[in-house]
Design a protein around this motif. Structure first.
Motif: not given
Length: 237
Positions: A102-109, A199-211, A213-220
């Motif tokens: 429940a605490e993540r549903q608003a963020q998901y939507r 075509h796009v206006r631009g590309f995010h400098d890092r994954p949008e879900l990371e920006k 706050g959904w998840r962060e990229r793990d250390d390799l």
């Protein structure tokens, strides 16, 4: 001449195997590092046919188990067709929201997870498990190799698109059979990827879900194991 020698002779001369020069090598790694799953940045401008042909050719050059080439690419430009797929997404997306805590549903939507109507082109990528015949070299003991091969084709397409300055967004929140019905896809084919392309206006400098706050990229190092599986990765030695 033995059969083995005859077979080797027909292969022909190998091409050079040295590393790319620094600029070419850097370009490959740049395409990988800056590839993004595009959702809300699409422009309505059509993709030129030459660029689209190059992107599809790159996809078709992907490795495939037993050279089965199980992929097909359905180019969807008609807005009414895309609107029907967008409706399927909307229903599936609402169902998906309810599966999160429940605490993540608003963020998901709040996340934009598709560009079906804003991108000028959709590409539905399918996989045919029967292509190559009833027995496919390399697929005798792993039944899903056609899917693996098709995903390689999608990755090729994605990286080639990035090199062309074209964005791709992979929509996976869909009812497969309903999309197949809309597009007339035979029952035995699998829908592997539904891609929004443009075509796009631009590309995010890092994954949008990371920006967002959904998840962060793990250390390799967390994902590298030496010799056998361990509870936590040990990194590259």
């Amino acid at each position: 001449m033995s059969r083995q020698e005859d077979s080797s002779a027909t292969v022909g001369v190998l091409t050079a195997g040295e590393a790319f020069d620094p600029a070419d090598r850097a370009a490959v790694y740049r395409a990988i590092a800056t590839r993004r799953d595009v959702r809300g940045e699409f422009l309505p401008d059509p993709i030129c046919e030459d660029a689209l042909s190059r992107i599809l050719a790159a996809a078709h050059q992907a490795p495939s188990v037993g050279l089965s080439q199980p992929w097909d690419f359905i180019l969807v430009r008609d807005r009414k067709t895309r609107a029907r797929v967008a409706e399927i997404f909307a229903e599936a997306n609402e169902e998906a929201a309810g599966r999160f805590p429940a605490e993540r549903q608003a963020q998901y939507r709040s996340l934009k997870l598709q560009g079906i109507l804003s991108a000028p082109l959709n590409i539905c990528v399918t996989s045919d498990p029967t292509r190559g015949g009833p027995v496919v070299l390399g697929a005798t003991h792993m039944a899903d190799t056609d899917l693996f091969s098709t995903v390689c084709a999608i990755q090729n397409l994605w990286l080639a698109a990035r090199a062309e300055g074209i964005g791709v967004g992979w929509v996976s929140i869909l009812h497969e059979n309903r999309v197949k019905a809309v597009l007339g896809i035979p029952a035995h084919l699998r829908l592997v990827g539904y891609l929004c392309v443009g075509h796009v206006r631009g590309f995010h400098d890092r994954p949008e879900l990371e920006k967002r706050g959904w998840r962060e990229r793990d250390d390799l190092a967390m994902h590298v194991h030496n010799e056998r599986w361990t509870a936590t990765g040990a990194g590259i030695r």
